[in-house]
Structure formats: C-alpha cells, structure tokens
Write a protein that holds these residues in place. Structure first.
Motif, PDB file in Angstrom:
ATOM      1  N   GLU A  70       0.832  -1.405  -0.025  1.00  0.00           N
ATOM      2  CA  GLU A  70       0.118   0.206   0.015  1.00  0.00           C
ATOM      3  C   GLU A  70       0.971   1.221  -0.065  1.00  0.00           C
ATOM      4  O   GLU A  70       1.774   1.215   0.728  1.00  0.00           O
ATOM      5  CB  GLU A  70      -1.088  -0.014   1.156  1.00  0.00           C
ATOM      6  N   HIS A  71       0.829   2.037  -0.954  1.00  0.00           N
ATOM      7  CA  HIS A  71       1.630   3.076  -1.236  1.00  0.00           C
ATOM      8  C   HIS A  71       2.977   2.874  -1.009  1.00  0.00           C
ATOM      9  O   HIS A  71       3.790   3.545  -0.655  1.00  0.00           O
ATOM     10  CB  HIS A  71       1.351   4.273   0.174  1.00  0.00           C
ATOM     11  N   ASN A  72       3.394   1.884  -2.036  1.00  0.00           N
ATOM     12  CA  ASN A  72       4.702   1.341  -2.110  1.00  0.00           C
ATOM     13  C   ASN A  72       5.452   0.861  -0.875  1.00  0.00           C
ATOM     14  O   ASN A  72       6.580   0.784  -0.912  1.00  0.00           O
ATOM     15  CB  ASN A  72       5.454   2.413  -2.894  1.00  0.00           C
ATOM     16  N   HIS A  73       4.659   0.549   0.285  1.00  0.00           N
ATOM     17  CA  HIS A  73       5.148   0.097   1.634  1.00  0.00           C
ATOM     18  C   HIS A  73       4.385  -1.346   1.869  1.00  0.00           C
ATOM     19  O   HIS A  73       3.048  -1.425   1.571  1.00  0.00           O
ATOM     20  CB  HIS A  73       5.053   1.126   2.632  1.00  0.00           C
ATOM     21  N   ALA A  74       5.215  -2.291   2.445  1.00  0.00           N
ATOM     22  CA  ALA A  74       4.433  -3.384   2.948  1.00  0.00           C
ATOM     23  C   ALA A  74       3.174  -3.121   4.025  1.00  0.00           C
ATOM     24  O   ALA A  74       3.508  -2.401   4.732  1.00  0.00           O
ATOM     25  CB  ALA A  74       5.397  -4.413   3.518  1.00  0.00           C
ATOM     26  N   THR A  75       2.263  -3.775   3.972  1.00  0.00           N
ATOM     27  CA  THR A  75       1.082  -3.750   5.035  1.00  0.00           C
ATOM     28  C   THR A  75       0.900  -5.169   5.346  1.00  0.00           C
ATOM     29  O   THR A  75       0.917  -6.060   4.763  1.00  0.00           O
ATOM     30  CB  THR A  75      -0.162  -3.074   4.382  1.00  0.00           C
ATOM     31  N   PHE A  76       0.520  -5.114   6.773  1.00  0.00           N
ATOM     32  CA  PHE A  76       0.600  -6.324   7.341  1.00  0.00           C
ATOM     33  C   PHE A  76      -0.846  -6.849   7.812  1.00  0.00           C
ATOM     34  O   PHE A  76      -1.042  -7.748   8.447  1.00  0.00           O
ATOM     35  CB  PHE A  76       1.438  -6.389   8.641  1.00  0.00           C
ATOM     36  N   SER A  77      -1.935  -5.817   7.616  1.00  0.00           N
ATOM     37  CA  SER A  77      -3.096  -6.104   7.961  1.00  0.00           C
ATOM     38  C   SER A  77      -3.892  -7.459   7.338  1.00  0.00           C
ATOM     39  O   SER A  77      -4.813  -8.063   7.906  1.00  0.00           O
ATOM     40  CB  SER A  77      -4.071  -5.045   7.633  1.00  0.00           C
ATOM     41  N   ARG A  78      -3.530  -7.758   6.104  1.00  0.00           N
ATOM     42  CA  ARG A  78      -4.052  -9.030   5.348  1.00  0.00           C
ATOM     43  C   ARG A  78      -3.228 -10.072   5.233  1.00  0.00           C
ATOM     44  O   ARG A  78      -3.378 -11.098   4.845  1.00  0.00           O
ATOM     45  CB  ARG A  78      -4.345  -8.587   4.086  1.00  0.00           C
ATOM     46  N   GLY A  79      -2.136  -9.929   6.303  1.00  0.00           N
ATOM     47  CA  GLY A  79      -1.126 -11.060   6.328  1.00  0.00           C
ATOM     48  C   GLY A  79      -0.081 -11.070   4.965  1.00  0.00           C
ATOM     49  O   GLY A  79      -0.172 -10.249   4.230  1.00  0.00           O
ATOM     50  N   LEU A  80       0.411 -12.142   4.888  1.00  0.00           N
ATOM     51  CA  LEU A  80       1.185 -12.751   3.874  1.00  0.00           C
ATOM     52  C   LEU A  80       0.548 -12.507   2.583  1.00  0.00           C
ATOM     53  O   LEU A  80      -0.706 -12.507   2.279  1.00  0.00           O
ATOM     54  CB  LEU A  80       1.960 -13.741   3.714  1.00  0.00           C
ATOM     55  N   ARG A  81       1.381 -12.031   1.565  1.00  0.00           N
ATOM     56  CA  ARG A  81       0.594 -12.036   0.123  1.00  0.00           C
ATOM     57  C   ARG A  81      -0.037 -13.255  -0.370  1.00  0.00           C
ATOM     58  O   ARG A  81       0.342 -14.534  -0.092  1.00  0.00           O
ATOM     59  CB  ARG A  81       1.894 -11.871  -1.076  1.00  0.00           C
ATOM     60  N   PRO A  82      -1.293 -13.383  -0.739  1.00  0.00           N
ATOM     61  CA  PRO A  82      -1.851 -14.448  -1.033  1.00  0.00           C
ATOM     62  C   PRO A  82      -1.385 -15.427  -2.100  1.00  0.00           C
ATOM     63  O   PRO A  82      -1.676 -16.534  -2.371  1.00  0.00           O
ATOM     64  CB  PRO A  82      -3.382 -13.922  -1.477  1.00  0.00           C
ATOM     65  N   ASP A  83      -0.540 -14.753  -2.910  1.00  0.00           N
ATOM     66  CA  ASP A  83       0.001 -15.468  -3.951  1.00  0.00           C
ATOM     67  C   ASP A  83       1.620 -15.729  -3.625  1.00  0.00           C
ATOM     68  O   ASP A  83       2.299 -16.343  -4.635  1.00  0.00           O
ATOM     69  CB  ASP A  83       0.101 -14.917  -5.502  1.00  0.00           C
ATOM     70  N   LEU A  84       1.879 -15.620  -2.471  1.00  0.00           N
ATOM     71  CA  LEU A  84       3.325 -15.906  -1.984  1.00  0.00           C
ATOM     72  C   LEU A  84       3.777 -17.256  -2.443  1.00  0.00           C
ATOM     73  O   LEU A  84       4.955 -17.511  -3.140  1.00  0.00           O
ATOM     74  CB  LEU A  84       3.549 -15.692  -0.545  1.00  0.00           C
ATOM     75  N   ALA A  85       2.985 -18.230  -2.262  1.00  0.00           N
ATOM     76  CA  ALA A  85       3.511 -19.703  -2.403  1.00  0.00           C
ATOM     77  C   ALA A  85       3.505 -19.938  -3.915  1.00  0.00           C
ATOM     78  O   ALA A  85       4.544 -20.437  -4.440  1.00  0.00           O
ATOM     79  CB  ALA A  85       2.509 -20.634  -1.984  1.00  0.00           C
ATOM     80  N   GLU A  86       2.957 -19.167  -4.886  1.00  0.00           N
ATOM     81  CA  GLU A  86       3.014 -19.275  -6.223  1.00  0.00           C
ATOM     82  C   GLU A  86       4.093 -18.625  -6.599  1.00  0.00           C
ATOM     83  O   GLU A  86       5.048 -19.396  -7.491  1.00  0.00           O
ATOM     84  CB  GLU A  86       1.847 -18.944  -6.925  1.00  0.00           C
ATOM     85  N   ARG A  87       4.490 -17.553  -5.976  1.00  0.00           N
ATOM     86  CA  ARG A  87       5.878 -16.816  -6.442  1.00  0.00           C
ATOM     87  C   ARG A  87       7.089 -17.399  -5.880  1.00  0.00           C
ATOM     88  O   ARG A  87       8.088 -17.736  -6.711  1.00  0.00           O
ATOM     89  CB  ARG A  87       5.638 -15.316  -5.698  1.00  0.00           C
ATOM     90  N   MET A  88       6.944 -18.161  -4.765  1.00  0.00           N
ATOM     91  CA  MET A  88       8.178 -18.822  -4.211  1.00  0.00           C
ATOM     92  C   MET A  88       8.330 -20.168  -4.976  1.00  0.00           C
ATOM     93  O   MET A  88       9.608 -20.773  -5.037  1.00  0.00           O
ATOM     94  CB  MET A  88       7.734 -19.181  -2.551  1.00  0.00           C
ATOM     95  N   ALA A  89       7.270 -20.748  -5.816  1.00  0.00           N
ATOM     96  CA  ALA A  89       7.680 -21.849  -6.368  1.00  0.00           C
ATOM     97  C   ALA A  89       8.538 -21.560  -7.654  1.00  0.00           C
ATOM     98  O   ALA A  89       9.149 -22.518  -8.193  1.00  0.00           O
ATOM     99  CB  ALA A  89       6.467 -22.296  -7.037  1.00  0.00           C
TER     100      ALA A  89
END
Length: 234
Positions: free
Chosen positions: A80-99
């Motif tokens: 959000e506004h080019n900064h990490a935000t923690f209110s929604r937890g980790l990225r929903p697509d993080l596992a796909e990216r880490m693959a």
C-alpha cells in the motif's frame, strides 16, 4: 517464526551482495532486529527470507527510501503506497511466487486486490517494474545487444580501474550481466559496478557471452539453480 540469528544471517548476506552497501555494526544489527515488525518475525521462515533476498537482488527498481531490512518485506506482503502492509497477512500469491524463485516477481498488488494499474513506463534496456524481455521486438533486442556490446568493449578497454570486487560480488556480477544480455535491464543500471568488475576480470568470457546472446537471441531461461542459486548461499 525466525530468530535473531536467522535475521542477522539474512541481512548480513543481503548487504554483502548489494553493491555500495556497508556492513552493519553489531549494535546496528540489533537495532534493525528491534525495528523489524513483530508480525513478520512470527509469520516468516528462513525460506521466505531467502526468497525475499533473491527478489531484492533481481529488482531493477528497488525502493531507495527504505532501509534494506524493511524494503525486503515488499516481496512477501501486499503493498500500500509502495510500503508493505500487514493487515491482510502474507501475500495471497506468495506460495506461487516462491515456486519460481529464479524469476523476478513484480511486488505490485495482485490483480484482485487493486483496480487496473496505469501502464508502467519502460526504461531503456528493459528495466522497468513488471517488464519482461519477451515484450521486446526483434529490432529492440538487436539495439539492446548493440548497446551491451559497446558497453562491454568500453569496460574492457578501461582495464577495470577501481572495479576490484570479492568473489561473492563477482558471482553476483556475472548473474547481473547475464540478465542484462537477456534484456531485463541495461548496463547503465549497474550503478555499483559489479557486472563491470566481472567483465573486466573475465574479458574473454564476457565477449563469448555477448556473441552467444547475439547468435541465440538471448533467451530468458535461467541456468540450473537460477540467479539465487548462483549468489545466495547461507
């Protein structure tokens, strides 16, 4: 969950691999740990830290207004506004990216989290946020490789004055140079001179890589292990 030792190993490795970065003193490392978000400490693991570091090393447009230990969270959490935000937890697509850790993933919000984004400007040599070399036309690729060739010859002719680097930085330099040949960015993006240092130290190999790129069209497939495998070992 990560420990202080995990965090310090990650940040030390990152700063060693980034050009023009100073190592943190022990007290500064403790301060960095103290300012690292508690939610991230609880949610992250070592594999996620390694992924974030690899993404930071491949990022053609890393943030310049954020401390390195905070900036790497942009590859793990929504923005959000080019900064990490923690209110929604980790990225929903993080596992796909880490693959696919050897591929740079645009840290911008995933599509279902935002309105359609404005078209991002493209930079010379293919260095823009979300850019991929497959978007190049044949003429653009030819001109890109002509610029790379001229830069390589200029670096070799200069003899590498002031470009001495350690083995880890040279390993990062050849990875950076390979990505430049593939079209991800231009040599002008090598602000720290790590690719130039490798070219100056290995002129014959550098010229051979340029010839191969011109002859094959510089495919974007990574070698076994990917860029992270070449430069990240801790």
């Amino acid at each position: 969950m990560i420990t202080l030792e995990d965090f310090q190993a990650a940040i030390t490795s990152l700063l060693q691999l980034l050009p023009m970065q100073r190592q943190l003193t022990p007290s500064a490392l403790v301060m960095a740990w103290d300012t690292f978000p508690q939610q991230a400490i609880a949610e992250l693991d070592c594999e996620m830290l390694r992924f974030a570091i690899a993404q930071r090393l491949m990022d053609p447009e890393p943030p310049k207004d954020q401390a390195p230990h905070i900036a790497m969270l942009r590859y793990l959490y929504p923005l959000e506004h080019n900064h990490a935000t923690f209110s929604r937890g980790l990225r929903p697509d993080l596992a796909e990216r880490m693959a696919a850790p050897q591929v740079f993933h645009d840290p911008a919000p995933v599509r279902h989290e935002q309105a359609p984004p404005p078209e991002r400007p493209r930079l010379a040599g293919g260095g823009s946020n979300g850019w991929h070399p497959s978007q190049m036309t044949a003429d653009q690729r030819r001109r890109h490789l002509e610029r790379i060739t001229a830069d390589v010859e200029r670096i070799i002719a200069a003899g590498g004055d002031g470009l001495a680097r350690n083995d880890e930085q040279l390993a990062q330099g050849v990875a950076w140079f390979r990505r430049a040949l593939q079209g991800f960015w231009g040599m002008h993006c090598d602000g720290g001179g790590i690719a130039a240092a490798w070219i100056a130290a290995n002129p014959r190999e550098a010229r051979a890589m340029v010839r191969d790129a011109i002859g094959t069209g510089a495919t974007v497939a990574e070698p076994a292990g990917g860029i992270a495998g070449e430069v990240l070992a801790w």
